[in-house]
Design an enzyme around this catalytic site. Structure first.
Site, PDB file in Angstrom:
ATOM      1  N   ARG A 121       0.846  -1.200   0.000  1.00  0.00           N
ATOM      2  CA  ARG A 121       0.000   0.000   0.000  1.00  0.00           C
ATOM      3  C   ARG A 121       0.880   1.249   0.000  1.00  0.00           C
ATOM      4  NH1 ARG A 121      -5.697  -1.139   3.185  1.00  0.00           N
ATOM      5  NH2 ARG A 121      -6.586  -2.288   1.444  1.00  0.00           N
ATOM      6  N   GLN A 126      -1.021   2.092  -6.072  1.00  0.00           N
ATOM      7  CA  GLN A 126      -2.473   2.166  -5.854  1.00  0.00           C
ATOM      8  C   GLN A 126      -3.264   1.618  -7.039  1.00  0.00           C
ATOM      9  OE1 GLN A 126      -3.255   6.274  -4.871  1.00  0.00           O
ATOM     10  NE2 GLN A 126      -2.895   5.947  -2.683  1.00  0.00           N
ATOM     11  N   ASP A 129      -3.639  -2.161  -6.851  1.00  0.00           N
ATOM     12  CA  ASP A 129      -4.154  -2.689  -5.590  1.00  0.00           C
ATOM     13  C   ASP A 129      -5.517  -3.354  -5.776  1.00  0.00           C
ATOM     14  OD1 ASP A 129      -4.894  -3.232  -3.010  1.00  0.00           O
ATOM     15  OD2 ASP A 129      -4.617  -1.204  -2.239  1.00  0.00           O
ATOM     16  N   SER A 132      -8.104  -3.295  -2.792  1.00  0.00           N
ATOM     17  CA  SER A 132      -8.913  -2.086  -2.691  1.00  0.00           C
ATOM     18  C   SER A 132     -10.004  -2.043  -3.754  1.00  0.00           C
ATOM     19  CB  SER A 132      -8.023  -0.840  -2.807  1.00  0.00           C
ATOM     20  OG  SER A 132      -7.193  -0.707  -1.676  1.00  0.00           O
ATOM     21  N   TYR A 229      -3.179  -0.639   8.043  1.00  0.00           N
ATOM     22  CA  TYR A 229      -4.138  -1.648   8.494  1.00  0.00           C
ATOM     23  C   TYR A 229      -4.426  -1.479   9.982  1.00  0.00           C
ATOM     24  CZ  TYR A 229      -3.152  -4.130   4.116  1.00  0.00           C
ATOM     25  OH  TYR A 229      -3.015  -4.472   2.800  1.00  0.00           O
TER      26      TYR A 229
END
Length: 373
Positions: A121, A126, A129, A132, A229
Protein backbone atom coordinates in the site's frame (compact mmCIF):
# COMPACT_ATOMS: atom_id res chain seq x y z
CA UNK A 1 5.18 -12.11 -23.99
CA UNK A 2 2.35 -14.61 -24.26
CA UNK A 3 -0.35 -13.95 -21.66
CA UNK A 4 -2.82 -16.73 -20.85
CA UNK A 5 -6.16 -16.37 -19.11
CA UNK A 6 -8.07 -19.44 -17.96
CA UNK A 7 -11.72 -19.81 -17.08
CA UNK A 8 -12.15 -19.53 -13.31
CA UNK A 9 -13.10 -22.88 -11.81
CA UNK A 10 -13.69 -21.97 -8.16
CA UNK A 11 -17.34 -22.51 -7.17
CA UNK A 12 -19.26 -19.24 -7.31
CA UNK A 13 -16.45 -17.33 -9.03
CA UNK A 14 -17.93 -15.28 -11.88
CA UNK A 15 -15.07 -12.88 -12.58
CA UNK A 16 -12.44 -13.07 -15.30
CA UNK A 17 -8.89 -11.71 -15.27
CA UNK A 18 -9.09 -9.91 -18.62
CA UNK A 19 -11.50 -7.68 -20.50
CA UNK A 20 -11.58 -6.61 -24.16
CA UNK A 21 -10.15 -3.26 -23.03
CA UNK A 22 -7.08 -4.79 -21.39
CA UNK A 23 -6.64 -7.35 -24.18
CA UNK A 24 -6.55 -4.52 -26.72
CA UNK A 25 -3.97 -2.73 -24.61
CA UNK A 26 -1.80 -5.85 -24.30
CA UNK A 27 -1.97 -6.64 -28.02
CA UNK A 28 -1.25 -3.02 -28.86
CA UNK A 29 1.89 -3.29 -26.72
CA UNK A 30 3.15 -6.25 -28.75
CA UNK A 31 1.99 -9.07 -26.47
CA UNK A 32 -0.14 -12.03 -27.49
CA UNK A 33 -3.18 -12.97 -25.43
CA UNK A 34 -4.75 -16.42 -25.31
CA UNK A 35 -8.01 -16.95 -23.42
CA UNK A 36 -9.89 -20.14 -22.65
CA UNK A 37 -13.25 -20.32 -24.38
CA UNK A 38 -16.11 -19.25 -22.13
CA UNK A 39 -13.84 -17.51 -19.62
CA UNK A 40 -15.89 -14.32 -19.75
CA UNK A 41 -19.38 -15.80 -20.00
CA UNK A 42 -20.30 -15.27 -16.35
CA UNK A 43 -19.03 -11.67 -16.54
CA UNK A 44 -21.14 -10.96 -19.63
CA UNK A 45 -18.10 -10.91 -21.94
CA UNK A 46 -18.60 -13.23 -24.93
CA UNK A 47 -15.70 -14.90 -26.70
CA UNK A 48 -16.41 -12.76 -29.76
CA UNK A 49 -15.63 -9.60 -27.78
CA UNK A 50 -12.24 -10.99 -26.76
CA UNK A 51 -11.53 -12.05 -30.33
CA UNK A 52 -12.45 -8.62 -31.66
CA UNK A 53 -9.93 -7.12 -29.23
CA UNK A 54 -7.19 -9.38 -30.60
CA UNK A 55 -7.20 -12.41 -28.31
CA UNK A 56 -6.94 -16.02 -29.44
CA UNK A 57 -9.55 -18.34 -27.95
CA UNK A 58 -8.90 -22.01 -27.24
CA UNK A 59 -9.00 -24.90 -24.81
CA UNK A 60 -7.17 -24.73 -21.49
CA UNK A 61 -4.35 -26.85 -22.91
CA UNK A 62 -3.82 -24.69 -25.99
CA UNK A 63 -4.08 -21.49 -23.96
CA UNK A 64 -1.37 -22.66 -21.55
CA UNK A 65 1.02 -23.94 -24.23
CA UNK A 66 4.21 -21.82 -24.15
CA UNK A 67 2.54 -19.19 -21.93
CA UNK A 68 4.94 -16.74 -20.29
CA UNK A 69 2.36 -15.42 -17.81
CA UNK A 70 -0.96 -16.67 -16.51
CA UNK A 71 -3.33 -14.01 -15.21
CA UNK A 72 -6.11 -15.29 -12.94
CA UNK A 73 -8.64 -13.98 -10.46
CA UNK A 74 -8.18 -16.82 -7.96
CA UNK A 75 -5.35 -19.29 -7.59
CA UNK A 76 -5.84 -22.40 -9.78
CA UNK A 77 -6.20 -25.79 -8.12
CA UNK A 78 -3.16 -28.02 -7.68
CA UNK A 79 -3.97 -30.08 -10.80
CA UNK A 80 -4.02 -26.97 -12.96
CA UNK A 81 -0.87 -25.55 -11.35
CA UNK A 82 0.95 -28.76 -12.23
CA UNK A 83 0.11 -28.16 -15.91
CA UNK A 84 1.48 -24.62 -16.03
CA UNK A 85 4.68 -24.12 -18.06
CA UNK A 86 7.79 -24.20 -15.87
CA UNK A 87 9.18 -20.74 -15.31
CA UNK A 88 5.88 -19.06 -16.13
CA UNK A 89 4.53 -16.20 -14.05
CA UNK A 90 1.28 -16.86 -12.19
CA UNK A 91 -0.41 -13.66 -11.07
CA UNK A 92 -3.62 -14.03 -9.06
CA UNK A 93 -5.34 -13.46 -5.76
CA UNK A 94 -3.54 -16.35 -4.11
CA UNK A 95 -5.03 -16.19 -0.59
CA UNK A 96 -1.39 -16.38 0.49
CA UNK A 97 -1.50 -15.91 4.27
CA UNK A 98 -0.31 -19.16 5.79
CA UNK A 99 -1.17 -21.04 2.59
CA UNK A 100 1.98 -23.16 2.50
CA UNK A 101 0.27 -25.99 0.59
CA UNK A 102 -0.43 -23.69 -2.36
CA UNK A 103 3.07 -22.23 -2.20
CA UNK A 104 4.58 -25.75 -2.23
CA UNK A 105 2.46 -26.68 -5.26
CA UNK A 106 3.66 -23.58 -7.13
CA UNK A 107 7.27 -24.23 -6.16
CA UNK A 108 7.04 -27.86 -7.26
CA UNK A 109 5.62 -26.76 -10.61
CA UNK A 110 8.49 -24.31 -11.10
CA UNK A 111 6.04 -21.40 -11.27
CA UNK A 112 6.93 -17.86 -10.26
CA UNK A 113 3.81 -17.03 -8.24
CA UNK A 114 2.82 -13.46 -7.42
CA UNK A 115 0.01 -12.69 -4.97
CA UNK A 116 -2.14 -9.66 -5.76
CA UNK A 117 -3.02 -9.46 -2.04
CA UNK A 118 0.59 -8.54 -1.31
CA UNK A 119 0.72 -5.44 -3.50
CA UNK A 120 2.17 -2.93 -1.01
CA UNK A 121 0.00 0.00 0.00
CA UNK A 122 2.26 2.70 -1.39
CA UNK A 123 1.26 5.60 -3.59
CA UNK A 124 2.68 4.34 -6.86
CA UNK A 125 1.07 0.92 -6.43
CA UNK A 126 -2.47 2.17 -5.85
CA UNK A 127 -3.51 1.42 -9.44
CA UNK A 128 -2.38 -2.20 -8.94
CA UNK A 129 -4.15 -2.69 -5.59
CA UNK A 130 -6.73 -5.40 -6.25
CA UNK A 131 -7.71 -5.67 -2.59
CA UNK A 132 -8.91 -2.09 -2.69
CA UNK A 133 -10.66 -2.30 -6.06
CA UNK A 134 -12.56 -5.44 -5.08
CA UNK A 135 -13.29 -4.31 -1.52
CA UNK A 136 -14.81 -1.12 -2.87
CA UNK A 137 -17.36 -3.14 -4.82
CA UNK A 138 -17.89 -5.52 -1.88
CA UNK A 139 -18.84 -2.62 0.38
CA UNK A 140 -21.35 -1.34 -2.16
CA UNK A 141 -22.86 -4.75 -2.75
CA UNK A 142 -23.11 -5.47 0.97
CA UNK A 143 -25.58 -2.62 1.40
CA UNK A 144 -27.53 -3.62 -1.71
CA UNK A 145 -27.84 -7.15 -0.31
CA UNK A 146 -28.90 -5.76 3.06
CA UNK A 147 -31.58 -3.62 1.41
CA UNK A 148 -32.83 -6.69 -0.44
CA UNK A 149 -33.04 -8.83 2.71
CA UNK A 150 -34.38 -6.04 4.95
CA UNK A 151 -38.17 -5.97 4.85
CA UNK A 152 -38.48 -2.20 4.99
CA UNK A 153 -37.45 0.91 3.08
CA UNK A 154 -34.11 2.63 3.74
CA UNK A 155 -35.03 6.32 3.31
CA UNK A 156 -37.53 8.38 5.24
CA UNK A 157 -40.78 8.56 3.28
CA UNK A 158 -43.50 11.08 4.02
CA UNK A 159 -46.85 10.14 2.50
CA UNK A 160 -50.49 11.02 3.01
CA UNK A 161 -50.87 7.69 4.77
CA UNK A 162 -48.08 8.43 7.24
CA UNK A 163 -44.33 8.69 7.61
CA UNK A 164 -41.81 5.87 7.32
CA UNK A 165 -38.73 6.36 9.51
CA UNK A 166 -35.32 5.93 7.87
CA UNK A 167 -33.42 2.71 8.45
CA UNK A 168 -30.50 2.80 10.90
CA UNK A 169 -27.34 1.29 9.43
CA UNK A 170 -24.18 0.59 11.45
CA UNK A 171 -20.93 -0.19 9.60
CA UNK A 172 -18.18 -1.92 11.58
CA UNK A 173 -14.78 -1.30 10.03
CA UNK A 174 -14.15 1.84 7.98
CA UNK A 175 -11.58 0.60 5.50
CA UNK A 176 -12.21 0.61 1.75
CA UNK A 177 -15.23 -1.69 1.97
CA UNK A 178 -16.65 0.03 5.03
CA UNK A 179 -16.38 3.53 3.60
CA UNK A 180 -18.14 2.45 0.41
CA UNK A 181 -20.83 0.77 2.52
CA UNK A 182 -21.31 4.02 4.44
CA UNK A 183 -21.55 6.04 1.23
CA UNK A 184 -24.01 3.60 -0.33
CA UNK A 185 -26.25 3.46 2.73
CA UNK A 186 -26.26 7.26 2.86
CA UNK A 187 -27.24 7.43 -0.83
CA UNK A 188 -30.17 5.13 -0.06
CA UNK A 189 -31.32 7.53 2.65
CA UNK A 190 -30.41 5.60 5.80
CA UNK A 191 -29.18 7.06 9.09
CA UNK A 192 -25.61 5.76 9.20
CA UNK A 193 -23.09 5.27 11.99
CA UNK A 194 -19.75 3.52 11.89
CA UNK A 195 -16.86 2.34 14.02
CA UNK A 196 -13.19 1.49 13.48
CA UNK A 197 -10.14 1.11 15.71
CA UNK A 198 -8.01 3.36 13.49
CA UNK A 199 -8.01 7.03 14.54
CA UNK A 200 -7.77 8.23 10.92
CA UNK A 201 -11.13 6.60 10.22
CA UNK A 202 -13.01 9.07 12.41
CA UNK A 203 -12.52 11.96 10.00
CA UNK A 204 -13.24 9.77 6.97
CA UNK A 205 -16.50 8.54 8.48
CA UNK A 206 -17.56 12.07 9.36
CA UNK A 207 -16.77 13.29 5.84
CA UNK A 208 -19.37 10.85 4.49
CA UNK A 209 -22.02 12.16 6.86
CA UNK A 210 -22.01 9.25 9.31
CA UNK A 211 -21.68 9.28 13.08
CA UNK A 212 -18.48 7.77 14.53
CA UNK A 213 -18.82 5.30 17.41
CA UNK A 214 -15.69 4.21 19.35
CA UNK A 215 -13.92 4.19 22.70
CA UNK A 216 -11.31 6.88 22.05
CA UNK A 217 -8.64 6.12 24.65
CA UNK A 218 -4.82 6.04 24.35
CA UNK A 219 -4.77 2.56 22.81
CA UNK A 220 -7.22 3.76 20.16
CA UNK A 221 -4.86 6.61 19.23
CA UNK A 222 -2.10 4.11 18.35
CA UNK A 223 -4.20 1.44 16.69
CA UNK A 224 -2.91 1.56 13.13
CA UNK A 225 0.03 -0.14 11.40
CA UNK A 226 2.52 1.67 9.18
CA UNK A 227 0.80 0.02 6.22
CA UNK A 228 -2.56 1.53 7.12
CA UNK A 229 -4.14 -1.65 8.49
CA UNK A 230 -5.88 -2.01 11.82
CA UNK A 231 -3.88 -3.54 14.67
CA UNK A 232 -5.32 -6.26 16.83
CA UNK A 233 -6.54 -4.59 20.01
CA UNK A 234 -6.01 -5.71 23.60
CA UNK A 235 -8.61 -7.74 25.46
CA UNK A 236 -9.28 -4.74 27.71
CA UNK A 237 -10.00 -2.44 24.79
CA UNK A 238 -12.15 -5.03 23.04
CA UNK A 239 -14.24 -5.38 26.20
CA UNK A 240 -14.83 -1.63 26.46
CA UNK A 241 -15.59 -1.35 22.76
CA UNK A 242 -17.94 -4.34 22.92
CA UNK A 243 -19.94 -2.73 25.73
CA UNK A 244 -20.34 0.49 23.72
CA UNK A 245 -21.17 -1.36 20.53
CA UNK A 246 -23.67 -3.70 22.22
CA UNK A 247 -25.79 -0.77 23.36
CA UNK A 248 -25.60 0.78 19.89
CA UNK A 249 -26.32 -2.38 17.89
CA UNK A 250 -29.55 -3.02 19.80
CA UNK A 251 -31.00 0.09 18.16
CA UNK A 252 -29.87 -0.70 14.59
CA UNK A 253 -31.80 -2.14 11.67
CA UNK A 254 -28.79 -3.16 9.57
CA UNK A 255 -25.21 -3.97 10.60
CA UNK A 256 -22.41 -4.41 8.05
CA UNK A 257 -19.17 -5.91 9.42
CA UNK A 258 -15.97 -5.56 7.40
CA UNK A 259 -13.13 -6.07 9.91
CA UNK A 260 -10.21 -8.18 8.70
CA UNK A 261 -6.64 -8.54 9.98
CA UNK A 262 -4.23 -9.82 7.29
CA UNK A 263 -3.12 -13.35 8.05
CA UNK A 264 -5.32 -13.72 11.13
CA UNK A 265 -8.85 -15.00 11.77
CA UNK A 266 -11.46 -12.26 11.60
CA UNK A 267 -12.07 -10.60 15.00
CA UNK A 268 -15.40 -11.39 16.65
CA UNK A 269 -17.24 -8.09 16.87
CA UNK A 270 -20.88 -9.14 17.11
CA UNK A 271 -21.70 -11.71 19.79
CA UNK A 272 -24.70 -13.98 19.92
CA UNK A 273 -26.08 -11.82 22.75
CA UNK A 274 -25.79 -8.72 20.57
CA UNK A 275 -27.70 -10.44 17.78
CA UNK A 276 -30.41 -11.46 20.22
CA UNK A 277 -30.71 -7.86 21.40
CA UNK A 278 -31.55 -6.65 17.88
CA UNK A 279 -35.12 -6.24 16.67
CA UNK A 280 -36.70 -9.06 14.66
CA UNK A 281 -36.34 -8.29 10.95
CA UNK A 282 -32.90 -6.73 11.40
CA UNK A 283 -30.07 -7.73 9.08
CA UNK A 284 -26.34 -8.38 9.56
CA UNK A 285 -24.04 -8.60 6.52
CA UNK A 286 -20.74 -10.24 7.51
CA UNK A 287 -18.06 -9.52 4.89
CA UNK A 288 -15.49 -11.45 6.93
CA UNK A 289 -17.42 -14.73 6.81
CA UNK A 290 -14.75 -16.52 4.76
CA UNK A 291 -12.15 -15.75 7.47
CA UNK A 292 -14.22 -17.02 10.38
CA UNK A 293 -16.65 -14.12 10.50
CA UNK A 294 -17.03 -10.98 12.59
CA UNK A 295 -20.34 -12.31 13.90
CA UNK A 296 -20.64 -15.34 16.19
CA UNK A 297 -23.87 -16.30 14.46
CA UNK A 298 -23.88 -17.26 10.80
CA UNK A 299 -22.09 -19.38 8.22
CA UNK A 300 -20.17 -18.61 5.02
CA UNK A 301 -22.36 -18.32 1.92
CA UNK A 302 -25.57 -18.78 3.92
CA UNK A 303 -28.28 -16.54 5.32
CA UNK A 304 -28.90 -17.69 8.88
CA UNK A 305 -31.96 -16.46 10.76
CA UNK A 306 -31.34 -16.26 14.51
CA UNK A 307 -34.01 -14.91 16.85
CA UNK A 308 -35.61 -13.14 13.88
CA UNK A 309 -32.34 -11.52 12.74
CA UNK A 310 -30.94 -12.47 9.31
CA UNK A 311 -27.16 -12.96 9.28
CA UNK A 312 -25.73 -13.16 5.74
CA UNK A 313 -22.21 -14.53 5.34
CA UNK A 314 -21.36 -13.63 1.76
CA UNK A 315 -17.77 -14.74 1.08
CA UNK A 316 -17.36 -13.32 -2.43
CA UNK A 317 -19.47 -10.20 -2.93
CA UNK A 318 -17.38 -8.86 -5.85
CA UNK A 319 -18.45 -11.94 -7.82
CA UNK A 320 -22.02 -10.62 -7.56
CA UNK A 321 -20.87 -7.66 -9.65
CA UNK A 322 -18.92 -9.74 -12.13
CA UNK A 323 -18.70 -7.26 -14.98
CA UNK A 324 -17.47 -4.28 -12.97
CA UNK A 325 -15.31 -6.42 -10.67
CA UNK A 326 -13.63 -8.03 -13.68
CA UNK A 327 -13.07 -4.65 -15.29
CA UNK A 328 -11.34 -3.20 -12.23
CA UNK A 329 -9.30 -6.33 -11.52
CA UNK A 330 -8.17 -6.60 -15.14
CA UNK A 331 -7.02 -2.98 -14.98
CA UNK A 332 -5.06 -3.76 -11.80
CA UNK A 333 -3.24 -6.47 -13.76
CA UNK A 334 -2.70 -4.18 -16.75
CA UNK A 335 -1.15 -1.58 -14.46
CA UNK A 336 1.14 -4.25 -13.01
CA UNK A 337 2.32 -5.49 -16.42
CA UNK A 338 5.14 -2.91 -16.92
CA UNK A 339 6.84 -4.40 -13.84
CA UNK A 340 6.75 -7.87 -15.40
CA UNK A 341 8.42 -7.14 -18.76
CA UNK A 342 11.58 -5.67 -20.24
CA UNK A 343 11.56 -2.66 -22.56
CA UNK A 344 11.18 -4.96 -25.58
CA UNK A 345 8.11 -6.60 -24.02
CA UNK A 346 9.76 -9.92 -23.15
CA UNK A 347 9.13 -11.56 -19.80
CA UNK A 348 11.43 -9.97 -17.24
CA UNK A 349 9.88 -9.42 -13.81
CA UNK A 350 11.53 -6.53 -11.99
CA UNK A 351 12.52 -8.65 -9.02
CA UNK A 352 14.40 -5.85 -7.28
CA UNK A 353 11.37 -3.57 -7.40
CA UNK A 354 9.64 -3.27 -4.01
CA UNK A 355 6.24 -4.10 -5.50
CA UNK A 356 7.32 -7.34 -7.18
CA UNK A 357 9.53 -8.29 -4.24
CA UNK A 358 6.58 -7.93 -1.87
CA UNK A 359 4.27 -9.99 -4.12
CA UNK A 360 6.52 -12.94 -4.94
CA UNK A 361 5.67 -16.21 -3.21
CA UNK A 362 7.75 -18.70 -5.20
CA UNK A 363 10.62 -18.57 -7.69
CA UNK A 364 13.05 -21.10 -9.19
CA UNK A 365 11.34 -23.98 -7.40
CA UNK A 366 11.64 -22.35 -3.99
CA UNK A 367 9.27 -20.61 -1.58
CA UNK A 368 10.79 -17.14 -1.21
CA UNK A 369 8.21 -15.11 0.72
CA UNK A 370 9.19 -14.72 4.37
CA UNK A 371 5.64 -15.25 5.64
CA UNK A 372 5.55 -18.76 4.14
CA UNK A 373 9.00 -20.07 5.06
Amino acid sequence: MKIAVLKERRAGETRVAATPETVKKFVGGGHSVSIEKGAGDTASIPDSAFEAAGATMGTAATVLKDADAIFAVRAPDDATIAKLPRGALLVAQMEPHGNTALAKACAAAGVEALAMEFVPRITRAQAMDALSSQSNLAGYRAVIEAAHIFGKAFPMMMTAAGTIAPAKVFVMGAGVAGLQAIATARRLGAMVSATDVRPAAKEQVASLGAKFIAVEDEEFKAAETAGGYAKEMSAEYRAKQAELVAAHIAKQDVVVTTALIPGRPAPKLVTKAMVEAMKPGSVIIDLAASMGGNCEVGKPDEITVHNGVSVAGFSNLPARLASDASSLYAKNLANLLPLLVAEDGSKAPHREDEVIAAMTLTRDGQIVHESLK
